[in-house]
Design a protein around this motif. Structure first.
Motif, PDB file in Angstrom:
ATOM      1  N   ASN A  64       0.815  -1.212   0.000  1.00  0.00           N
ATOM      2  CA  ASN A  64       0.000   0.000   0.000  1.00  0.00           C
ATOM      3  C   ASN A  64       0.855   1.271   0.000  1.00  0.00           C
ATOM      4  O   ASN A  64       2.092   1.213   0.031  1.00  0.00           O
ATOM      5  N   THR A  65       0.198   2.406  -0.022  1.00  0.00           N
ATOM      6  CA  THR A  65       0.907   3.680  -0.141  1.00  0.00           C
ATOM      7  C   THR A  65       1.506   4.142   1.183  1.00  0.00           C
ATOM      8  O   THR A  65       2.062   5.239   1.255  1.00  0.00           O
ATOM      9  N   PHE A  66       1.414   3.315   2.221  1.00  0.00           N
ATOM     10  CA  PHE A  66       2.134   3.587   3.463  1.00  0.00           C
ATOM     11  C   PHE A  66       3.360   2.681   3.555  1.00  0.00           C
ATOM     12  O   PHE A  66       4.493   3.144   3.577  1.00  0.00           O
ATOM     13  N   HIS A 112       6.845  21.231   1.403  1.00  0.00           N
ATOM     14  CA  HIS A 112       5.706  20.697   0.650  1.00  0.00           C
ATOM     15  C   HIS A 112       4.787  19.830   1.500  1.00  0.00           C
ATOM     16  O   HIS A 112       3.820  19.279   0.976  1.00  0.00           O
ATOM     17  N   ALA A 113       5.101  19.674   2.787  1.00  0.00           N
ATOM     18  CA  ALA A 113       4.331  18.778   3.663  1.00  0.00           C
ATOM     19  C   ALA A 113       2.822  18.987   3.594  1.00  0.00           C
ATOM     20  O   ALA A 113       2.075  18.001   3.507  1.00  0.00           O
ATOM     21  N   PRO A 114       2.322  20.224   3.598  1.00  0.00           N
ATOM     22  CA  PRO A 114       0.861  20.407   3.599  1.00  0.00           C
ATOM     23  C   PRO A 114       0.151  19.851   2.367  1.00  0.00           C
ATOM     24  O   PRO A 114      -1.030  19.514   2.437  1.00  0.00           O
ATOM     25  N   LYS A 115       0.869  19.749   1.253  1.00  0.00           N
ATOM     26  CA  LYS A 115       0.219  19.284   0.025  1.00  0.00           C
ATOM     27  C   LYS A 115       0.720  17.914  -0.443  1.00  0.00           C
ATOM     28  O   LYS A 115       0.315  17.448  -1.517  1.00  0.00           O
ATOM     29  N   CYS A 116       1.569  17.269   0.362  1.00  0.00           N
ATOM     30  CA  CYS A 116       2.108  15.958  -0.031  1.00  0.00           C
ATOM     31  C   CYS A 116       1.295  14.851   0.632  1.00  0.00           C
ATOM     32  O   CYS A 116       1.249  14.737   1.862  1.00  0.00           O
ATOM     33  N   ASP A 117       0.660  14.023  -0.178  1.00  0.00           N
ATOM     34  CA  ASP A 117      -0.145  12.916   0.343  1.00  0.00           C
ATOM     35  C   ASP A 117       0.705  11.885   1.085  1.00  0.00           C
ATOM     36  O   ASP A 117       0.179  11.090   1.869  1.00  0.00           O
ATOM     37  N   PHE A 118       2.002  11.885   0.818  1.00  0.00           N
ATOM     38  CA  PHE A 118       2.889  10.884   1.403  1.00  0.00           C
ATOM     39  C   PHE A 118       3.661  11.407   2.613  1.00  0.00           C
ATOM     40  O   PHE A 118       4.551  10.717   3.117  1.00  0.00           O
ATOM     41  N   HIS A 119       3.344  12.597   3.067  1.00  0.00           N
ATOM     42  CA  HIS A 119       4.086  13.152   4.203  1.00  0.00           C
ATOM     43  C   HIS A 119       3.957  12.247   5.421  1.00  0.00           C
ATOM     44  O   HIS A 119       2.864  11.805   5.785  1.00  0.00           O
ATOM     45  N   TRP A 120       5.111  11.967   6.053  1.00  0.00           N
ATOM     46  CA  TRP A 120       5.153  11.114   7.238  1.00  0.00           C
ATOM     47  C   TRP A 120       5.868  11.854   8.359  1.00  0.00           C
ATOM     48  O   TRP A 120       7.032  12.237   8.210  1.00  0.00           O
ATOM     49  N   VAL A 163      -2.778   2.308   7.189  1.00  0.00           N
ATOM     50  CA  VAL A 163      -1.601   2.862   7.856  1.00  0.00           C
ATOM     51  C   VAL A 163      -1.123   1.928   8.967  1.00  0.00           C
ATOM     52  O   VAL A 163       0.075   1.735   9.165  1.00  0.00           O
ATOM     53  N   GLU A 164      -2.050   1.302   9.681  1.00  0.00           N
ATOM     54  CA  GLU A 164      -1.702   0.438  10.812  1.00  0.00           C
ATOM     55  C   GLU A 164      -1.349  -0.988  10.399  1.00  0.00           C
ATOM     56  O   GLU A 164      -0.757  -1.728  11.181  1.00  0.00           O
ATOM     57  N   LYS A 165      -1.702  -1.373   9.188  1.00  0.00           N
ATOM     58  CA  LYS A 165      -1.674  -2.783   8.805  1.00  0.00           C
ATOM     59  C   LYS A 165      -0.299  -3.423   8.967  1.00  0.00           C
ATOM     60  O   LYS A 165      -0.145  -4.484   9.572  1.00  0.00           O
ATOM     61  N   HIS A 166       0.743  -2.780   8.428  1.00  0.00           N
ATOM     62  CA  HIS A 166       2.077  -3.378   8.497  1.00  0.00           C
ATOM     63  C   HIS A 166       2.570  -3.432   9.938  1.00  0.00           C
ATOM     64  O   HIS A 166       3.192  -4.417  10.355  1.00  0.00           O
ATOM     65  N   THR A 167       2.291  -2.394  10.714  1.00  0.00           N
ATOM     66  CA  THR A 167       2.700  -2.375  12.111  1.00  0.00           C
ATOM     67  C   THR A 167       2.081  -3.533  12.873  1.00  0.00           C
ATOM     68  O   THR A 167       2.752  -4.227  13.650  1.00  0.00           O
TER      69      THR A 167
END
Length: 464
Positions: free
Chosen positions: A190-192, A259-267, A358-362
């Protein structure tokens, strides 16, 4: 229940690919604990091969040394694991000083060969995290060192030990669908979780050998074991078209990105206490950035991958790996002369999910024991008959329950015979990575690659 050190070392020989060494070669009393040293105190080393061993097996083993090139990460790792053993930044000094029985290697993939070979040469049995290594020359060097040594090498494959994977093996062993003809296997990151590989050193070919090796070694080992044969030839496609240079913008790292506010991948790593303690707080020692930009220009691995593999028993495998799926899960289908098996995990529209992507891999990586039983379906469909839904009892932690079962086999129950042959040695480790290495070479050359052209291993029609 206790198992003496002598029986433990017998289990190491059982797990290795070479002939089991005689148990009377070891001159020590049963009251002594197995001495373990760990090289590489990253996330996997400190958790699965560190803290879990201390928590579950301290009656039969003890850590005598920890080693890492990063002194800050090493100090944190010692505390997290819960051991009082000495720490080292020099591997050979650790081995000479502590004289371990078993060396566990959990360093960056591209350095596995270095410590495996040194460990064997210095008289240690060695257990390495997957993948065995990252290219064919390093693989050959490991094979040569293992042959010269009177010690044993184990590869820590755990997916084989999950109840779900084992049920598939049982159905195939029992010829539930007749002679196996072909397999379709598709893995979705996934994207996380998928994106996380491109933040880390795994995003560089010279670090993890691409996800063809680092991630897919899990999948190819499962497939080799399920198919009960070895790969003969590989043809593959792959490209980098989503992450890396393809991104709309890039920054230094997520913590300091405009770019954090507009980045879908920001972690936000600052909200992850363990990642901060293990990585961010120790950047000054080696410059390793855990929350790197996944759109940085230097990324050179593939983010979409597809391959066809022909096995020596004439089974054909169709394989794909996607690294930016909306969900994380996998599907596999086995076609035989008398029917078909369909199996899957974590396909969201096949069941009611209670865990976010987001939680799945953890959750999967957690080592906690779950009291409540869960059941997962698979389909057995014979020719000329109605399909049958088989419910498999399993759990969702530690690679589907595989982690604890692998540990228990090694540390608690080595003498119990395993009818499904789930133990993995150096040959298994080599054959799993050689598919991924062959896939890389195939993409580079645009031609099929024969496994026998990569090392001196000749693929077998059936696994022993």
């Amino acid at each position: 229940m206790k198992i003496d050190r002598r029986k433990f070392l017998t289990s190491i020989s059982m797990l290795a690919a070479t002939t089991a060494f005689p148990v009377n070669a070891f001159e020590f009393g049963s009251s002594k604990k197995l001495k373990i040293a760990l090289i590489g105190t990253g996330i996997r080393g400190t958790s699965f091969w560190g803290k879990r061993l201390v928590d579950e097996y301290s009656d039969i083993l003890e850590f005598v040394g920890l080693c890492d090139s990063n002194p800050g990460r090493l100090a944190y790792g010692k505390t997290y694991i819960g051991t009082s053993c000495p720490t080292f930044t020099d591997f050979e000094k650790m081995v000479k000083t502590t004289k371990p029985d078993l060396m566990i290697v959990t360093t960056k993939d591209s350095t596995h060969h270095e410590f495996i070979i040194k460990g064997l040469e210095m008289g240690c049995d060695v257990l390495t995290e997957k993948p065995l290594t990252t290219d064919e020359s390093k693989c050959q060097a490991i094979l040569d060192a293992e042959k010269k040594s009177n010690k044993n090498l184990i590869v820590g494959f755990n997916y084989r030990w999950s109840p779900y994977a084992t049920k598939i093996k049982e159905l195939l062993v029992n010829k539930s669908i007749g002679k196996l003809v072909s397999v379709d296997f598709h893995w979705y990151l996934n994207t996380f979780h998928g994106a996380s590989y491109f933040r880390r050193w795994h995003g560089l070919m010279n670090g993890g050998g691409s996800l063809w090796v680092h991630k897919a070694t899990h999948h190819f080992d499962l497939l080799n074991w399920w198919i009960n044969s070895e790969p003969n030839e590989v043809f593959a496609y792959g490209d980098l078209e989503f992450y890396g240079k393809n991104g709309p913008f890039r920054g230094t790292n997520c913590r300091n990105c405009e770019h954090a506010p507009k980045c879908d991948f920001h972690w936000d790593i600052t909200k992850d206490e363990r990642s901060m303690a293990l990585y961010a707080n120790n950047e000054q020692y080696d410059g390793y950035i855990r929350d790197n930009c996944l759109f940085r220009e230097e990324i050179d691995i593939y983010d979409k991958m597809s391959a066809q593999v022909k096995y020596t028993n004439n089974t054909i495998l169709n394989y794909s790996l996607t690294t930016y799926s909306p969900f994380e899960g996998w599907r596999v289908a086995f076609n035989g002369t008398e029917g078909r098996i369909e199996a899957w995990q974590d396909i969201p529209y096949n069941k009611a999910n209670t865990i976010s992507e987001v939680e799945k891999h953890t959750k999967e990586m957690e080592q906690t024991n779950i009291e409540e039983l869960q059941y997962e379906p698979m389909i057995l469909h014979k020719l000329w008959s109605e399909h049958e839904t088989i419910q498999v009892e399993m759990e969702k932690t530690g690679h589907g329950g595989g982690d604890k079962r692998l540990h228990d086999k090694i540390f608690r129950n080595p003498e119990i015979a395993d009818p499904f042959g789930r133990t993995a040695g150096v040959r298994d480790g080599a054959m799993s990575i050689l598919i991924g290495i062959a896939a890389r070479r195939s993409i580079e050359k645009g031609t099929p690659i024969r496994i026998s052209d990569l090392t001196d291993l000749v693929p077998k029609t059936e696994r022993n």
